[in-house]
Scaffold this motif. Structure first.
Motif, PDB file in Angstrom:
ATOM      1  N   VAL A 253      -1.457   2.579   2.304  1.00 53.67           N
ATOM      2  CA  VAL A 253      -0.460   2.624   3.374  1.00 53.67           C
ATOM      3  C   VAL A 253       0.443   3.841   3.213  1.00 53.67           C
ATOM      4  O   VAL A 253       0.723   4.558   4.181  1.00 53.67           O
ATOM      5  CB  VAL A 253       0.380   1.332   3.397  1.00 53.67           C
ATOM      6  CG1 VAL A 253       1.590   1.470   4.303  1.00 53.67           C
ATOM      7  CG2 VAL A 253      -0.453   0.157   3.823  1.00 53.67           C
ATOM      8  N   GLU A 254       0.894   4.088   2.015  1.00 52.48           N
ATOM      9  CA  GLU A 254       1.786   5.234   1.788  1.00 52.48           C
ATOM     10  C   GLU A 254       1.062   6.546   2.093  1.00 52.48           C
ATOM     11  O   GLU A 254       1.635   7.474   2.665  1.00 52.48           O
ATOM     12  CB  GLU A 254       2.303   5.224   0.357  1.00 52.48           C
ATOM     13  CG  GLU A 254       3.428   6.198   0.155  1.00 52.48           C
ATOM     14  CD  GLU A 254       4.177   5.981  -1.142  1.00 52.48           C
ATOM     15  OE1 GLU A 254       5.082   6.785  -1.409  1.00 52.48           O
ATOM     16  OE2 GLU A 254       3.874   5.025  -1.888  1.00 52.48           O
TER      17      GLU A 254
ATOM     18  N   THR B 227       9.937   3.465   5.336  1.00 55.47           N
ATOM     19  CA  THR B 227      10.638   3.420   4.052  1.00 55.47           C
ATOM     20  C   THR B 227       9.722   2.784   3.010  1.00 55.47           C
ATOM     21  O   THR B 227       8.734   2.121   3.376  1.00 55.47           O
ATOM     22  CB  THR B 227      11.913   2.567   4.168  1.00 55.47           C
ATOM     23  OG1 THR B 227      11.508   1.215   4.499  1.00 55.47           O
ATOM     24  CG2 THR B 227      12.857   3.094   5.249  1.00 55.47           C
ATOM     25  N   PRO B 228      10.045   2.936   1.742  1.00 56.10           N
ATOM     26  CA  PRO B 228       9.252   2.252   0.719  1.00 56.10           C
ATOM     27  C   PRO B 228       9.209   0.731   0.936  1.00 56.10           C
ATOM     28  O   PRO B 228       8.180   0.096   0.692  1.00 56.10           O
ATOM     29  CB  PRO B 228       9.962   2.612  -0.584  1.00 56.10           C
ATOM     30  CG  PRO B 228      10.598   3.942  -0.302  1.00 56.10           C
ATOM     31  CD  PRO B 228      11.023   3.850   1.150  1.00 56.10           C
ATOM     32  N   GLU B 229      10.296   0.171   1.410  1.00 57.58           N
ATOM     33  CA  GLU B 229      10.323  -1.279   1.675  1.00 57.58           C
ATOM     34  C   GLU B 229       9.353  -1.643   2.801  1.00 57.58           C
ATOM     35  O   GLU B 229       8.727  -2.708   2.774  1.00 57.58           O
ATOM     36  CB  GLU B 229      11.752  -1.733   2.034  1.00 57.58           C
ATOM     37  CG  GLU B 229      12.759  -1.600   0.911  1.00 57.58           C
ATOM     38  CD  GLU B 229      13.267  -0.162   0.697  1.00 57.58           C
ATOM     39  OE1 GLU B 229      13.766   0.111  -0.396  1.00 57.58           O
ATOM     40  OE2 GLU B 229      13.142   0.668   1.621  1.00 57.58           O
ATOM     41  N   PHE B 230       9.251  -0.771   3.769  1.00 53.52           N
ATOM     42  CA  PHE B 230       8.310  -0.985   4.863  1.00 53.52           C
ATOM     43  C   PHE B 230       6.876  -0.953   4.331  1.00 53.52           C
ATOM     44  O   PHE B 230       6.057  -1.795   4.681  1.00 53.52           O
ATOM     45  CB  PHE B 230       8.521   0.074   5.955  1.00 53.52           C
ATOM     46  CG  PHE B 230       7.610  -0.093   7.139  1.00 53.52           C
ATOM     47  CD1 PHE B 230       7.835  -1.101   8.063  1.00 53.52           C
ATOM     48  CD2 PHE B 230       6.536   0.750   7.331  1.00 53.52           C
ATOM     49  CE1 PHE B 230       6.995  -1.260   9.164  1.00 53.52           C
ATOM     50  CE2 PHE B 230       5.697   0.605   8.420  1.00 53.52           C
ATOM     51  CZ  PHE B 230       5.934  -0.406   9.337  1.00 53.52           C
TER      52      PHE B 230
ATOM     53  N   VAL C 233       4.133  -4.025   4.600  1.00 55.43           N
ATOM     54  CA  VAL C 233       2.821  -3.851   5.229  1.00 55.43           C
ATOM     55  C   VAL C 233       1.713  -4.186   4.234  1.00 55.43           C
ATOM     56  O   VAL C 233       0.768  -4.922   4.554  1.00 55.43           O
ATOM     57  CB  VAL C 233       2.660  -2.411   5.784  1.00 55.43           C
ATOM     58  CG1 VAL C 233       1.231  -2.162   6.234  1.00 55.43           C
ATOM     59  CG2 VAL C 233       3.633  -2.180   6.935  1.00 55.43           C
ATOM     60  N   ALA C 234       1.831  -3.661   3.023  1.00 54.50           N
ATOM     61  CA  ALA C 234       0.814  -3.939   1.997  1.00 54.50           C
ATOM     62  C   ALA C 234       0.769  -5.425   1.668  1.00 54.50           C
ATOM     63  O   ALA C 234      -0.314  -5.998   1.506  1.00 54.50           O
ATOM     64  CB  ALA C 234       1.087  -3.108   0.745  1.00 54.50           C
TER      65      ALA C 234
END
Length: 191
Positions: A84-85, A169-172, A176-177
């Motif tokens: 995802v990232e 954002t990293p939280e997003f 998602v993951a």
């Protein structure tokens, strides 16, 4: 009677010019004629190689998009999070706004649509590999419908960027993951 010798660098110049136009002006402003001018080539040079703007842009994306890394983090969740990232770097690019124009054009251009689907399939290979690793590690027993998993991973990125016009954002990425992990494993907790 032989014709004019082929310019071995011409296709690279044309692709480079198209990438430059795509990233600086967007899909809607890109035309085959503009690509020819930018590459210091003839319009016939472009039209001989690509039958449509959608076909050209598909080849440009295939050539210039950074590859999706195939990261083996040691866990399904970690691999999904990394995927995802990695995808988010592409979805964050300013030219992505024009992707909706390309997708609309693909509906009317079977050759470009087939090339686009082939490119997407190659770019999804790291996800296929992550699922296979999870099966080998015993994290999951069967391979889920990969298209659905890909949609769960990339759909929120697309929606957030194109529709919501929001930053990721990293939280997003985590959310998602985790959503994809829950879908694949049938559980709501990380193991």
């Amino acid at each position: 009677m032989p014709g004019r010798p082929r310019d071995p660098d011409l296709e690279k110049r044309l692709l480079s010019a198209a990438w430059s136009l795509l990233t600086s002006h967007g899909y809607d402003a890109l035309t085959l004629a503009r690509v020819a001018v930018e590459a210091r080539a003839y319009r016939t040079d472009v039209y001989r190689r690509w039958s449509s703007k959608a076909r050209l842009v598909t080849d440009v994306l295939d050539e210039y998009l950074p590859p999706v890394a195939d990261l083996n983090t040691g866990s399904l969740y970690g691999d999904l999070r990394a995927f995802v990232e990695n995808l988010a770097t592409v979805w964050a690019a300013p030219w992505i706004d024009g992707l909706t124009g390309l997708l609309a054009d693909l509906r009317h251009d079977p050759e470009a649509d087939a090339a686009y689907r082939s490119m997407i399939q190659r770019r999804d290979q790291p996800l296929v590999n992550a699922i296979a690793r999870a099966v080998r590690r015993g994290e999951i027993r069967e391979v889920p419908e990969l298209a659905l998993v890909g949609n769960v991973l990339e759909g929120p990125l697309m929606h957030r960027r194109v529709v919501g016009r929001q930053a990721v954002t990293p939280e997003f990425f985590d959310a998602v993951a985790l959503s994809a992990h829950c879908l694949i494993t049938g559980t709501t907790v990380l193991r």
